[in-house]
Design a protein around this motif. Structure first.
Motif, PDB file in Angstrom:
ATOM      1  N   ASP A  36       0.949  -1.202  -0.203  1.00  0.00           N
ATOM      2  CA  ASP A  36       0.084  -0.168  -0.112  1.00  0.00           C
ATOM      3  C   ASP A  36       0.975   0.989   0.349  1.00  0.00           C
ATOM      4  O   ASP A  36       1.760   1.061   1.221  1.00  0.00           O
ATOM      5  CB  ASP A  36      -0.876   0.109   1.508  1.00  0.00           C
TER       6      ASP A  36
ATOM      7  N   ASN B 196      -0.249  -1.519  -5.072  1.00  0.00           N
ATOM      8  CA  ASN B 196      -1.813  -1.703  -4.884  1.00  0.00           C
ATOM      9  C   ASN B 196      -1.506  -0.337  -4.443  1.00  0.00           C
ATOM     10  O   ASN B 196      -0.519   0.440  -3.617  1.00  0.00           O
ATOM     11  CB  ASN B 196      -1.839  -2.114  -2.889  1.00  0.00           C
TER      12      ASN B 196
ATOM     13  N   GLU C 148      -4.696   2.310  -3.740  1.00  0.00           N
ATOM     14  CA  GLU C 148      -5.590   2.321  -3.063  1.00  0.00           C
ATOM     15  C   GLU C 148      -5.255   3.596  -1.750  1.00  0.00           C
ATOM     16  O   GLU C 148      -6.487   4.206  -1.561  1.00  0.00           O
ATOM     17  CB  GLU C 148      -6.194   1.483  -1.924  1.00  0.00           C
TER      18      GLU C 148
ATOM     19  N   ILE D  48      -7.548   7.284  -4.430  1.00  0.00           N
ATOM     20  CA  ILE D  48      -6.287   6.804  -6.121  1.00  0.00           C
ATOM     21  C   ILE D  48      -7.605   7.785  -6.679  1.00  0.00           C
ATOM     22  O   ILE D  48      -8.091   8.072  -6.953  1.00  0.00           O
ATOM     23  CB  ILE D  48      -5.738   6.393  -6.292  1.00  0.00           C
TER      24      ILE D  48
ATOM     25  N   THR E   7      -3.539  -2.646  -7.872  1.00  0.00           N
ATOM     26  CA  THR E   7      -4.284  -3.142  -7.719  1.00  0.00           C
ATOM     27  C   THR E   7      -5.286  -2.114  -6.132  1.00  0.00           C
ATOM     28  O   THR E   7      -4.457  -1.155  -5.818  1.00  0.00           O
ATOM     29  CB  THR E   7      -3.922  -4.130  -6.923  1.00  0.00           C
ATOM     30  N   SER E   8      -6.061  -2.314  -5.553  1.00  0.00           N
ATOM     31  CA  SER E   8      -6.859  -1.278  -4.986  1.00  0.00           C
ATOM     32  C   SER E   8      -7.523  -2.238  -3.724  1.00  0.00           C
ATOM     33  O   SER E   8      -7.591  -3.635  -3.588  1.00  0.00           O
ATOM     34  CB  SER E   8      -8.215  -0.921  -5.764  1.00  0.00           C
TER      35      SER E   8
ATOM     36  N   ILE F  99     -11.033   2.369  -3.553  1.00  0.00           N
ATOM     37  CA  ILE F  99     -10.680   2.786  -3.655  1.00  0.00           C
ATOM     38  C   ILE F  99     -12.360   3.429  -4.110  1.00  0.00           C
ATOM     39  O   ILE F  99     -11.866   4.299  -5.611  1.00  0.00           O
ATOM     40  CB  ILE F  99     -10.683   1.534  -5.023  1.00  0.00           C
TER      41      ILE F  99
ATOM     42  N   ARG G 167     -10.759  -2.604  -9.286  1.00  0.00           N
ATOM     43  CA  ARG G 167     -11.660  -2.849  -8.195  1.00  0.00           C
ATOM     44  C   ARG G 167     -11.218  -4.379  -7.312  1.00  0.00           C
ATOM     45  O   ARG G 167     -11.438  -4.908  -8.511  1.00  0.00           O
ATOM     46  CB  ARG G 167     -12.243  -1.620  -7.992  1.00  0.00           C
TER      47      ARG G 167
ATOM     48  N   SER H 178      -7.701  -8.636  -8.335  1.00  0.00           N
ATOM     49  CA  SER H 178      -7.688  -7.628  -7.135  1.00  0.00           C
ATOM     50  C   SER H 178      -8.998  -8.369  -5.880  1.00  0.00           C
ATOM     51  O   SER H 178     -10.334  -7.988  -6.512  1.00  0.00           O
ATOM     52  CB  SER H 178      -8.347  -6.476  -7.354  1.00  0.00           C
TER      53      SER H 178
ATOM     54  N   HIS I   4      -6.570  -8.117  -0.293  1.00  0.00           N
ATOM     55  CA  HIS I   4      -6.743  -6.999   0.501  1.00  0.00           C
ATOM     56  C   HIS I   4      -7.825  -7.071   2.169  1.00  0.00           C
ATOM     57  O   HIS I   4      -9.328  -6.837   1.610  1.00  0.00           O
ATOM     58  CB  HIS I   4      -7.509  -5.094  -0.163  1.00  0.00           C
TER      59      HIS I   4
END
Length: 264
Positions: A8, A35, A37, A45, A62-63, A67, A85, A114, A150
């Motif tokens: 992250d 990542n 997010e 983002i 990715t998130s 997101i 997402r 993701s 996540h």
């Protein structure tokens, strides 16, 4: 294939640290997943930051649960196949998608998924079921499949990793912002770590200012979080994956300060 995974990225300190690492090390990797997010002020983002990431030769963003924090990203999600997402939002949820297949710089197809956990997280669809619905179709198109899970609970992450062992190349956890020391390769060839960690300031509390977070714990009153600055660190994974079988051959944690990056 050598893959770089970045945990992250939190705010401007995280972006600065990410870009510093990529400036030195980008050419050593065939494929890069980040990542993003938390990249915009710690929450969400923006389209500008997403474009910056792609300009830095990041292949897929990715998130997770943040997101949706910047409304401007909704249209961007619809128009790009390189920002994801979580796949397990309820069916029919728009915008965006939860998986993609992208070619590496050497022309090898890589599938990226993701997904988001449900333990101690907002209630959404089962990640086990939703990934199962698409995994066979992805495997028809590429051998290498990477999953960013996540999630909060380590047990849920390990369970999904073992559930997908032999079906994917790598499952790594994000969200907690604390790098774990349990990197391994499961029996059927899937690489795993419970959490990649955070790229951003280590001066605060998981990327946010301690002066704001500590009073929230003491008083239980709402606080406006602010991104911490200083003592920046880069957390990621360097992973080698067999292009013929899709099996993970090696997995190595990266945990470097910005000062260490500068002397690489």
């Amino acid at each position: 294939m050598k893959v770089l995974v970045v945990g992250d990225v939190v705010g401007n300190p995280g972006r600065k640290t990410l870009y510093a690492y990529l400036e030195k090390m980008r050419d050593k990797y065939d494929f890069i997943v980040v990542n993003g997010e938390n990249a915009a002020g710690g929450f969400g983002i923006t389209t500008k930051i997403a474009d910056e990431f792609f300009d830095k030769k990041i292949d897929v963003i990715t998130s997770g649960n943040h997101i949706w924090d910047k409304k401007e990203i909704y249209t961007y999600l619809e128009g790009s196949d390189r920002i994801l997402r979580p796949i397990n939002y309820p069916k029919g949820t728009t915008p965006g998608k939860g998986y993609t297949i992208v070619e590496s710089k050497r022309g090898v197809k890589v599938g990226v998924i993701s997904a988001q956990g449900r333990v101690f997280m907002p209630p959404i669809d089962c990640p086990f079921e939703r990934i199962s619905e698409v995994i066979d179709e992805i495997r028809k198109q590429c051998k290498i499949i990477i999953v960013d899970f996540h999630a909060e609970a380590t047990s849920e992450k390990i369970a999904l990793g073992k559930y997908l062992d032999g079906k994917i190349s790598l499952l790594y956890g994000t969200h907690t912002h604390v790098q774990t020391a349990d990197e391994k390769i499961f029996l059927e060839g899937t690489g795993y770590i419970s959490d990649v960690g955070m790229t951003g300031s280590d001066s605060g509390i998981i990327g946010m200012s301690a002066e704001v977070v500590i009073p929230k714990f003491i008083t239980a009153l709402p606080q406006r979080f602010e991104v911490a600055e200083g003592n920046e660190r880069f957390n990621g994974l360097s992973v080698v994956i067999d292009e013929e079988t899709g099996e993970c051959e090696s997995i190595e944690r990266i945990n470097l300060s910005l000062k260490q990056i500068e002397i690489l």
